[in-house]
Design a protein around this motif. Structure first.
Motif, PDB file in Angstrom:
ATOM      1  N   PHE A  26       0.633  -1.162  -0.028  1.00 43.06           N
ATOM      2  CA  PHE A  26      -0.117  -0.027   0.045  1.00 43.06           C
ATOM      3  C   PHE A  26       0.846   1.283  -0.010  1.00 43.06           C
ATOM      4  N   ALA A  27       1.931   1.268   0.961  1.00 43.40           N
ATOM      5  CA  ALA A  27       2.728   2.642   0.719  1.00 43.40           C
ATOM      6  C   ALA A  27       3.459   2.428  -0.525  1.00 43.40           C
ATOM      7  N   GLN A  28       3.993   1.489  -1.162  1.00 40.34           N
ATOM      8  CA  GLN A  28       4.859   1.624  -2.081  1.00 40.34           C
ATOM      9  C   GLN A  28       4.037   2.193  -3.229  1.00 40.34           C
ATOM     10  N   ARG A  29       2.728   1.662  -3.174  1.00 38.05           N
ATOM     11  CA  ARG A  29       1.836   2.179  -4.438  1.00 38.05           C
ATOM     12  C   ARG A  29       1.365   3.562  -4.300  1.00 38.05           C
ATOM     13  N   LEU A  30       1.230   3.991  -2.851  1.00 36.51           N
ATOM     14  CA  LEU A  30       0.996   5.482  -2.761  1.00 36.51           C
ATOM     15  C   LEU A  30       2.258   6.118  -3.144  1.00 36.51           C
ATOM     16  N   ASP A  31       3.449   5.869  -2.754  1.00 39.05           N
ATOM     17  CA  ASP A  31       4.507   6.520  -3.078  1.00 39.05           C
ATOM     18  C   ASP A  31       4.882   6.635  -4.636  1.00 39.05           C
ATOM     19  N   ARG A  32       4.353   5.954  -5.333  1.00 39.08           N
ATOM     20  CA  ARG A  32       4.225   5.914  -6.971  1.00 39.08           C
ATOM     21  C   ARG A  32       3.348   6.942  -7.421  1.00 39.08           C
ATOM     22  N   LEU A  33       2.213   7.122  -6.367  1.00 42.71           N
ATOM     23  CA  LEU A  33       1.165   7.779  -7.269  1.00 42.71           C
ATOM     24  C   LEU A  33       1.172   9.368  -6.564  1.00 42.71           C
ATOM     25  N   CYS A  34       1.901   9.700  -5.483  1.00 46.22           N
ATOM     26  CA  CYS A  34       1.738  10.887  -4.833  1.00 46.22           C
ATOM     27  C   CYS A  34       3.056  11.913  -5.013  1.00 46.22           C
ATOM     28  N   GLN A  35       2.949  13.124  -4.968  1.00 45.89           N
ATOM     29  CA  GLN A  35       4.309  13.702  -4.888  1.00 45.89           C
ATOM     30  C   GLN A  35       4.925  13.721  -3.680  1.00 45.89           C
ATOM     31  N   ILE A  36       4.343  13.485  -2.596  1.00 51.93           N
ATOM     32  CA  ILE A  36       5.183  13.353  -1.324  1.00 51.93           C
ATOM     33  C   ILE A  36       5.565  11.826  -1.289  1.00 51.93           C
ATOM     34  N   ASP A  37       6.848  11.662  -0.641  1.00 52.81           N
ATOM     35  CA  ASP A  37       7.351  10.252  -0.403  1.00 52.81           C
ATOM     36  C   ASP A  37       6.397   9.654   0.592  1.00 52.81           C
ATOM     37  N   VAL A  38       6.092   8.237   0.359  1.00 55.60           N
ATOM     38  CA  VAL A  38       5.390   7.433   1.119  1.00 55.60           C
ATOM     39  C   VAL A  38       6.235   5.918   1.245  1.00 55.60           C
ATOM     40  N   LYS A  39       6.088   5.803   2.597  1.00 54.22           N
ATOM     41  CA  LYS A  39       6.956   4.637   3.106  1.00 54.22           C
ATOM     42  C   LYS A  39       6.279   4.027   4.077  1.00 54.22           C
ATOM     43  N   GLU A  40       6.259   2.670   4.383  1.00 51.98           N
ATOM     44  CA  GLU A  40       5.732   2.227   5.552  1.00 51.98           C
ATOM     45  C   GLU A  40       6.840   2.260   6.613  1.00 51.98           C
ATOM     46  N   ALA A  41       6.222   2.779   7.581  1.00 51.20           N
ATOM     47  CA  ALA A  41       6.989   3.409   8.892  1.00 51.20           C
ATOM     48  C   ALA A  41       7.882   1.986   9.647  1.00 51.20           C
TER      49      ALA A  41
END
Length: 180
Positions: A26-41
Motif C-alpha cells: 500500500f505504501a509503495q503504491r502511494l509512493d508511486r502515485l503521490c508527490q510526497i514520499d510515502v513509506k511503511e514506517a
C-alpha cells in the motif's frame, strides 16, 4: 486525498486497517502515485517534510519526541477498538506531542476507532476533519467521531486535501503575525 497534496507538505502519519502483508505494498503504491514520499514506517523513523509514514499492519504507530526531532514508535501493544494498528493510539499520541499544531483527518471505515483520539486532538486545539457520509464507503468511523463532537469540519473526500492546505496556510499566517 494524498495525491492532491504538494511535495512540501509537513510530515504525515497514516493508519490504515490492513493486514501486515498489505501495508508495505500500500505504501509503495502511494509512493508511486503521490508527490510526497510515502513509506511503511519503521521504529525510529524521523518525521520529515514531504514524507508520509504508513503504520505497518499489526503494529501501532505513535508519535514521540527525541533529541533530534519527532519520530515514530512502532509497537505491538494490545488492539484498541479491535484494531492494531489503531487510529485512536496514533491520534492520542499526536494530541500529546503536537497539540494545536496537529491536524487530524478521519476517513471511511467501520467501527469507532479514531473517534476518541480525534476528540483528544480537538481538545488540544488541533484542527479535525472527517469524511462526509455521501463519499464514505462505510460511514462508521467518521459518524462515531461526529457524534462524539470530535469533528470540526465534515467534507467530501475530494475537498479534504484543500481544507488541510487552507488550515496549514492559516497556521503559517498566525506564526508570521506573531513574529512581527
Amino acid at each position: 486525498m494524498l495525491q492532491q497534496l504538494p511535495k512540501d507538505m509537513p510530515p504525515i502519519l497514516v493508519v490504515q486497517h490492513m493486514p501486515a502483508v498489505f501495508t508495505q505494498h500500500f505504501a509503495q503504491r502511494l509512493d508511486r502515485l503521490c508527490q510526497i514520499d510515502v513509506k511503511e514506517a519503521e521504529d525510529g523513523d524521523e518525521l520529515l517534510p514531504g514524507r508520509a509514514l504508513v503504520a505497518p499492519g499489526n503494529f501501532h504507530m505513535t508519535l514521540r519526541e527525541s533529541g533530534t526531532g519527532r519520530r515514530v514508535r512502532i509497537d505491538d501493544g494490545p488492539p484498541v477498538c479491535y484494531s492494531r494498528p489503531s487510529v485512536d493510539v496514533l491520534f492520542s499520541s499526536v494530541a500529546g506531542i503536537a497539540g494545536k499544531d496537529g491536524i487530524g483527518v478521519l476517513l471511511t471505515g467501520m467501527g469507532s476507532d479514531g473517534a476518541r483520539g480525534l476528540l483528544q486532538m480537538r481538545d488540544c486545539g488541533a484542527a479535525t476533519f472527517a469524511q462526509s457520509e455521501e463519499t464514505c464507503v462505510v460511514f462508521g468511523m467518521s459518524r462515531e467521531a461526529i457524534q462524539l463532537g470530535a469533528v470540526q469540519v465534515t467534507l467530501p473526500l475530494s475537498r479534504i486535501a484543500d481544507a488541510i492546505l487552507r488550515q496549514l496556510t492559516k497556521a503559517m499566517d498566525r506564526t508570521a503575525s506573531l513574529c512581527r
